[in-house]
Design an enzyme around this catalytic site. Structure first.
Site: not given
Length: 270
Positions: A2-3
């Protein structure tokens, strides 16, 4: 992993669902996943706390508690942070559960167990070494120019460095560089004038569009409701080795920069 867009999507979902909720019990099923200040017990310290607010900083979900403490969650590679109703089963590999007064629970699941929940004291400067947020007003052309100035590091590697710019990971570095027409291996300090501003604006554009589509689900990512994102359907280069570039039609290439797979167009990224 996840960014920024995925973590922002999760934080917004949690904010809508949890602000004002009281934590009545905490179950830690794998000790390394839950950390507390020295001398404090993680579960005992959270019991009775009320959730006062939820934000994002870089790739971290920040839950503000009524006591002034904060609960930081780093999802790392495969972490999930999901609100569940009483009748719902746990996600696989759920290792921390926060039970709420209304019967719901906040579940932290992570198949690879790289993620962490960390309780910190009020005013602890935990993010002092993290760079500016690219979606905030402070991310100006002047600030970005100062970050890049005299850097020989490949621009792709610099964008991944959380000390320089917060929240950008492999997917959005590749996509931003493609949109800006900049070769990922180009030295960061060589970007001047229009090229540098084009990249800054491309970063903002790509991140905002990804948030609108609730992030990118390539492997494990789901939002706070357990739903997949949609930006994977709009990717221009990431994961598209050999396919035609959406801009010029040339085959997408893959190289490795800073230890990460890097997808780009050799024809229109200079």
């Amino acid at each position: 992993m996840p960014e920024l867009p995925e973590v922002e999507t999760i934080a917004r979902g949690l904010r809508r669902a949890l602000v004002g909720a009281e934590i009545v019990a905490v179950e830690v099923r794998k000790a390394k996943m839950a950390q507390a200040p020295t001398g404090l017990d993680f579960a005992e310290s959270l019991r009775g706390e009320r959730i006062a607010g939820i934000e994002r900083r870089a790739k971290v979900v920040v839950i503000a508690l009524g006591s002034g403490r904060r609960l930081l969650t780093s999802l790392r590679m495969t972490g999930r942070l999901v609100v569940q109703r009483p009748e719902e089963r746990d996600f696989p590999a759920t290792y921390v559960v926060l039970a709420l007064a209304d019967g719901r629970r906040l579940a932290f699941a992570d198949v690879r167990t790289f993620g962490r929940m960390r309780l910190i004291e009020p005013n602890e400067p935990w993010d002092a070494d993290i760079g500016p947020e690219p979606l905030e007003r402070a991310f100006t052309a002047e600030r970005f120019g100062a970050i890049l100035a005299k850097r020989r590091t490949p621009i792709k590697a610099l964008l991944l460095d959380q000390r320089r710019v917060a929240g950008i990971g492999n997917i959005y570095a590749c996509e931003s560089l493609w949109l800006a027409g900049i070769r990922p291996s180009r030295p960061a300090g060589s970007l001047w004038g229009p090229a540098r501003e084009r990249l800054r604006r491309s970063i903002i554009d790509v991140l905002e569009r990804a948030i609108e589509m609730r992030g990118t689900t390539v492997d494990d990512y789901v939002d706070a409701e357990g739903l997949k994102g949609g930006f994977q359907n709009a990717l221009a280069v990431y994961g598209r080795l050999g396919e035609g570039c959406p801009r010029c039609g040339s085959p997408i290439r893959r190289t490795v920069i800073a230890g990460r797979g890097t997808w780009w167009c050799g024809q229109c990224q200079r």
